[in-house]
Design an enzyme around this catalytic site. Structure first.
Site, mmCIF file in Angstrom:
data_model
loop_
_atom_site.group_PDB
_atom_site.id
_atom_site.type_symbol
_atom_site.label_atom_id
_atom_site.label_comp_id
_atom_site.label_asym_id
_atom_site.label_seq_id
_atom_site.Cartn_x
_atom_site.Cartn_y
_atom_site.Cartn_z
ATOM 1 N N SER A 1 0.842 -1.188 0.000
ATOM 2 C CA SER A 1 0.000 0.000 0.000
ATOM 3 C C SER A 1 0.887 1.252 0.000
ATOM 4 O O SER A 1 1.712 1.429 -0.891
ATOM 5 C CB SER A 1 -0.953 -0.034 1.193
ATOM 6 O OG SER A 1 -1.968 0.932 1.041
ATOM 7 N N ASP B 1 -8.687 -5.902 -5.169
ATOM 8 C CA ASP B 1 -8.370 -4.709 -4.390
ATOM 9 C C ASP B 1 -9.081 -3.481 -4.965
ATOM 10 O O ASP B 1 -8.883 -3.131 -6.133
ATOM 11 C CB ASP B 1 -6.852 -4.481 -4.387
ATOM 12 C CG ASP B 1 -6.415 -3.424 -3.379
ATOM 13 O OD1 ASP B 1 -7.289 -2.811 -2.727
ATOM 14 O OD2 ASP B 1 -5.193 -3.219 -3.234
ATOM 15 N N HIS C 1 -7.096 -5.960 -0.675
ATOM 16 C CA HIS C 1 -5.948 -5.137 -0.299
ATOM 17 C C HIS C 1 -4.944 -5.865 0.602
ATOM 18 O O HIS C 1 -3.739 -5.755 0.382
ATOM 19 C CB HIS C 1 -6.444 -3.850 0.357
ATOM 20 C CG HIS C 1 -5.422 -2.770 0.428
ATOM 21 N ND1 HIS C 1 -4.700 -2.342 -0.670
ATOM 22 C CD2 HIS C 1 -4.973 -2.022 1.473
ATOM 23 C CE1 HIS C 1 -3.872 -1.379 -0.312
ATOM 24 N NE2 HIS C 1 -4.008 -1.170 0.977
#
Length: 459
Positions: A314, A403, A435
């Site tokens: 991320s 995601d 995610h």
């Protein structure tokens, strides 16, 4: 919304007898509220409140309503601007939710967990005086699990200790004495690991928040020479790596790596000023913090400078990709999991376009509008893709196909760009993962492949 508790909201009271709805917080206010919890005697209500919009995962206020007196909302715990040494190590509330049962039986204290720099502790606040007391002492990750009557159930872990359930009597709290925690599970220590906190002073202070520091947690094998150094910044960016047991960290160290978990400026647990300091500075201040951490740890622990690799997901992947481009001769390989690589293309596809706008500090623009050429130019300049021509190190990309937070197209774009530049790269796409990439099959496969990638490119 998960990870993003900053949507504007209003707390209401619905009266079943009169069939009436009354707002308890300002209907026109720019605030986000959640986790309303009544006291056992029904006389008081507490809830968490923060400013709506802005950085995701900011410091929270703990608000109080004396329900029987129908008084206005009052602030029980306010925002803490800095991580001072006062208040028993308390630096503010960073939890997104209170536990369902968060009161003692006498309705005099509220108990909660929160980040304290690179640890998590349990605190209580006494309603009458506002006094805040830390209820845990050993460093690690302490979390309130439940409160029943005068007993509190919690879990505790640290880097080299797997989670254990503990219980204590809250009658000690009412007496003004320290809680005596009793372990319900045997304490399981993981052998072969040593770890410590390390504080860092930024070489380039923020001009507005000049006194900020940040931390890392350094993990090392205790019984062998390190095979290499893995630099691991967290995602968010407004989150934190606590000194908690996590199988990823433990496994990497047991395999012989030194690992640094980097809580750069902007991490939670260090005061509101640290969070605000990163807004408008992503791709710069956070990158510099992580790289400085790498240099200082290499020197202090006498590690091999030719065996340094990057791991991040991320926003941590955003940082890893930036570091590859901004310091192309320093890092030997990287593994990026659902990383942000291009803010220009992300803003139209992510489920949190406001994240892009807030972190890049773009004023006067709302989701749904077509970005101007100036906005796109700026977003590109702070994205890792702006440095794609300089990247040399072998890069592995891991993608959760479902995601919605960081769209898979972010990694697809980066993968093709790296191939066009002749950079050695591999890509793994995990169906039915979003995610976190957290299914058993995906997590085990991704771990094996990142280990093989690092070992191969540290030679």
């Amino acid at each position: 919304m998960i990870y993003c508790p900053v949507r504007r909201s209003v707390l209401h009271h619905y009266n079943l007898e009169t069939d009436s709805l009354k707002p308890l917080t300002d209907e026109n206010g720019n605030i986000s509220v959640r986790s309303a919890r009544f006291s056992p005697d029904g006389s008081k209500l507490v809830y968490l409140e923060c400013k709506a919009g802005g950085p995701h995962c900011v410091t929270q206020k703990l608000m109080l309503i004396n329900w029987l007196e129908k008084e206005e909302c009052s602030v029980l715990i306010d925002i803490f601007e800095s991580a001072s040494s006062d208040y028993d190590g308390f630096h503010g509330i960073y939890s997104q939710n209170l536990t369902v049962n968060c009161w003692n039986s006498c309705s005099t204290h509220v108990i909660f967990s929160t980040s304290c720099k690179s640890a998590k502790h349990i605190f209580s606040v006494e309603l009458q005086t506002g006094s805040i007391t830390r209820l845990t002492d050993t460093p690690g990750c302490w979390l309130v699990r439940d409160i029943q009557g005068d007993h509190i159930l919690a879990s505790v872990s640290c880097i080299d200790m797997s989670p254990a359930l503990v219980v204590a009597s809250l009658k000690d709290l009412e007496k003004g004495t320290s809680l005596s925690w009793k372990y319900l599970d045997p304490v399981t220590r993981i052998p072969g690991i040593k770890w410590q906190f390390k504080s860092h002073v930024p070489r380039i202070p923020n001009p507005v928040y000049s006194s900020l520091t940040y931390e890392s947690i350094v993990l090392q094998p205790s019984n062998r020479t390190s095979k290499g150094f893995i630099l691991f910044p967290h995602g968010g960016p407004h989150s934190v790596f606590p000194a908690a047991y996590q199988i990823y960290f433990v496994s990497l160290v047991r395999l012989g790596f030194t690992v640094a978990l980097v809580n750069y400026r902007g991490s939670t647990g260090f005061g509101e000023a640290s969070i605000l300091s990163l807004v408008g500075n992503i791709g710069d201040a956070d990158v510099k913090d992580v790289h400085q951490c790498a240099e200082e740890i290499l020197e202090e622990f006498q590690l091999d400078k030719d065996r340094v690799v990057l791991l991040g997901g991320s926003h941590g992947g955003f940082l890893a990709a930036h570091l590859l481009g901004q310091y192309p001769d320093f890092y030997k390989a990287a593994v990026i999991r659902n990383g942000v690589t291009n803010l220009v293309t992300m803003i139209a596809l992510t489920d949190i376009p406001d994240w892009v706008l807030q972190e890049a500090k773009i004023a006067g623009y709302m989701p749904g509008k077509v970005p101007t050429a100036e906005v796109n130019s700026y977003l590109h300049s702070v994205s890792p893709v702006a440095h794609i021509d300089k990247i040399k190190a072998p890069t592995m990309l891991m993608i959760g196909k479902e995601d919605r937070r960081v769209p898979p197209s972010q990694s697809f774009e980066f993968y093709k760009a790296l191939l066009c530049k002749g950079v050695k790269t591999r890509m793994f796409v995990y169906p039915d993962n979003s995610h976190p990439i957290s299914s058993v099959e995906a997590e085990s496969d991704s771990f094996i492949n990142l280990y093989k990638w690092f070992i191969t490119h540290m030679q």
